[in-house]
Design a protein around this motif. Structure first.
Motif, PDB file in Angstrom:
ATOM      1  N   ILE A 194       0.834  -1.203   0.000  1.00 45.04           N
ATOM      2  CA  ILE A 194       0.000   0.000   0.000  1.00 45.04           C
ATOM      3  C   ILE A 194       0.871   1.257   0.000  1.00 45.04           C
ATOM      4  O   ILE A 194       0.625   2.210  -0.759  1.00 45.04           O
ATOM      5  N   TYR A 198       0.911   1.803  -3.973  1.00 47.62           N
ATOM      6  CA  TYR A 198      -0.351   2.530  -4.140  1.00 47.62           C
ATOM      7  C   TYR A 198      -0.225   4.008  -3.769  1.00 47.62           C
ATOM      8  O   TYR A 198      -0.346   4.892  -4.626  1.00 47.62           O
ATOM      9  N   ALA A 227      -8.998   2.063  -5.428  1.00 45.02           N
ATOM     10  CA  ALA A 227      -8.189   1.620  -4.300  1.00 45.02           C
ATOM     11  C   ALA A 227      -8.388   0.138  -4.060  1.00 45.02           C
ATOM     12  O   ALA A 227      -9.439  -0.424  -4.383  1.00 45.02           O
ATOM     13  N   PRO A 228      -7.392  -0.522  -3.466  1.00 40.99           N
ATOM     14  CA  PRO A 228      -7.533  -1.946  -3.146  1.00 40.99           C
ATOM     15  C   PRO A 228      -8.429  -2.192  -1.934  1.00 40.99           C
ATOM     16  O   PRO A 228      -8.902  -3.302  -1.732  1.00 40.99           O
ATOM     17  N   SER A 232      -7.374   2.419   2.606  1.00 39.24           N
ATOM     18  CA  SER A 232      -6.311   3.019   1.796  1.00 39.24           C
ATOM     19  C   SER A 232      -6.857   4.170   0.956  1.00 39.24           C
ATOM     20  O   SER A 232      -6.171   5.188   0.758  1.00 39.24           O
ATOM     21  N   HIS A 233      -8.074   4.027   0.478  1.00 43.86           N
ATOM     22  CA  HIS A 233      -8.710   5.091  -0.299  1.00 43.86           C
ATOM     23  C   HIS A 233      -8.855   6.353   0.538  1.00 43.86           C
ATOM     24  O   HIS A 233      -8.505   7.462   0.093  1.00 43.86           O
ATOM     25  N   TYR A 286      -3.560   3.552 -10.709  1.00 43.98           N
ATOM     26  CA  TYR A 286      -2.269   3.060 -10.234  1.00 43.98           C
ATOM     27  C   TYR A 286      -1.997   1.656 -10.756  1.00 43.98           C
ATOM     28  O   TYR A 286      -2.887   0.952 -11.229  1.00 43.98           O
TER      29      TYR A 286
END
Length: 471
Positions: A194, A198, A227-228, A232-233, A286
């Motif tokens: 991340i 990311y 986002a994954p 994280s987003h 990404y």
């Protein structure tokens, strides 16, 4: 002015709630549900559905190029954009290309489309992104991944979304990968992936775009950041100075899932459905680096609307409550196949009949107007010979008669359905059914024809048209 002149999207009808995974494995990594492609769907069929949603009544024959982006194309050596072009009845002069092997494939294809339009080599380009990824059973990715597609037409006339600027960076990092022989993606330690796979590349690309354009986060009405995962987003949104509630576009993780190369394009399609003239949108993506785009909405946004788009597809859904059925559709578990002779196809025949087979054209008699499929040299109604035109069949109709065969031993469902449709534009068409539950089909039921995979006879994927209940 160069930019987007039409857009569309596709979400499979079936959704599996993430509590189903908890019931199977005792673990649930996120709330909500994920979209699940039916057993006869893949990246190519979903791309076709998104392209149809995008073009609507527009002239598909006006395209000079077609770019298909996906990390889950069904072949390692065979172009799929050419198959998509054939099903859409595009001329042989259309330039076709596959963009793959990266989550950035969708935005990289968009960048190539913009370059083609700008240079004049292809004034109108259709870019379609689709993915159908599977995470290994019991993993977080199995629950977070989702299936879907989005399509955009790029050009310089009647632009609804102007591409003002873009900025890209590349990063060599082995954070998430899937080798040729691997059925599922693998990844390194999550937090490290991340931070450096990311957050870092997206922050660099977006800051570079802001410097290039002289704008600040406050100048954008929406920011689109795939986002994954949701945490994280939110971390990325805040780190860049955007308001998570007022500016951040819904990442669709709790309603569709992370759709790979189609994730950023699908979020953009969702944002455009409520966009207003004069607004600016920041789009980023990404995957071994990052792409960032500054978009400006024009007055033409009011003139383009997809046939269904994200919002309508989200409402049109059917629950998938069986984890075992999910595994069977994705061929994760080996099950008993059909007890009947396996289908066989001939590439020679498919090539010879490609002019009417994949684009689904029938013969219309010039003397009496009879529509027939497959095309016939002799009209059975008036007897005229070689006096016909190839006409695209209507993709909607009503059930004239049907069967549900429970004796075939079908590998993916408990029965095999077949219908004969009275097409709205004339003629009758016999088709296998898709997305139908036992006992659902009935006489006069409205159905629509969809492009699907029908079997793997002769060792390759065979595609044709099936009938499903109208969404």
């Amino acid at each position: 002015m160069i930019g987007i002149t039409a857009y569309g999207a596709y979400i499979p009808r079936y959704r599996i709630g993430r509590e189903v995974f908890r019931q199977a494995w005792g673990m649930q990594y996120s709330p909500g549900e994920r979209a699940v492609a039916y057993y006869d769907e893949d990246s190519v069929t979903m791309a076709h559905a998104a392209a149809v949603d995008c073009l609507g009544n527009a002239n598909a024959g006006g395209m000079e190029a077609l770019f298909l982006a996906s990390t889950t194309l069904p072949y390692k050596e065979k172009q799929m954009a050419s198959l998509l072009a054939a099903a859409m009845d595009l001329p042989a002069t259309v330039r076709t290309a596959d963009f793959t092997d990266s989550l950035r494939a969708g935005t990289l294809a968009m960048s190539s489309a913009l370059d083609a339009v700008k240079s004049g080599s292809a004034p109108r380009v259709l870019v379609v992104s689709a993915d159908c990824r599977m995470g290994i059973p019991t993993s977080a990715r199995e629950q977070i991944f989702g299936d879907g597609a989005a399509a955009f037409r790029f050009g310089h006339e009647d632009v609804a979304v102007e591409i003002e600027a873009s900025h890209s960076v590349n990063t060599e990092i082995t954070d998430v990968w899937r080798r040729n022989r691997d059925p599922f993606p693998s990844g390194w330690e999550d937090r490290w992936a991340i931070l450096y796979g990311y957050l870092a590349p997206l922050q660099e690309a977006i800051k570079g775009l802001l410097e290039k354009t002289g704008r600040t986060p406050k100048d954008f009405s929406r920011v689109i950041l795939p986002a994954p995962d949701y945490r994280s987003h939110q971390e990325l949104v805040r780190s860049l100075g955007f308001d998570p509630k007022a500016q951040a576009q819904d990442p669709l993780l709790n309603t569709i899932g992370a759709t790979g190369a189609a994730h950023a394009p699908m979020m953009l399609a969702a944002a455009l459905e409520s966009a207003k003239a004069g607004e600016r949108i920041l789009l980023a993506n990404y995957g071994n680096g990052a792409d960032a785009f500054a978009l400006r909405i024009t007055e033409n946004i009011r003139k383009i609307k997809p046939f269904r788009g994200i919002a309508a597809h989200l409402k049109s859904k059917r629950p998938l409550g069986s984890y075992e059925r999910f595994l069977r559709w994705r061929e994760v578990v080996e099950v008993e196949g059909s007890r009947r002779q396996q289908p066989f196809s001939s590439p020679t025949v498919l090539y010879r009949e490609s002019g009417w087979l994949l684009p689904l054209k029938g013969s219309k008699c010039r003397r009496c107007g009879l529509m027939d499929f497959p095309p016939q040299r002799v009209c059975y109604q008036c007897g005229s010979k070689d006096a016909f035109d190839l006409i695209p069949l209507a993709k909607t109709g009503k059930v004239f008669t049907y069967t549900e065969d429970y004796l075939t031993g079908a590998a993916f469902e408990e029965f095999a359905g077949t219908v004969v449709l009275d097409l709205d534009g004339g003629g009758r068409f016999r088709a296998l059914t898709s997305e139908t539950e036992a006992g659902e089909t009935h006489i006069d039921m409205p159905m629509e024809l969809v492009f699907r995979k029908i079997h793997e006879g002769a060792g390759y994927n065979n595609y044709f048209w099936k009938a499903r209940p109208t969404r």
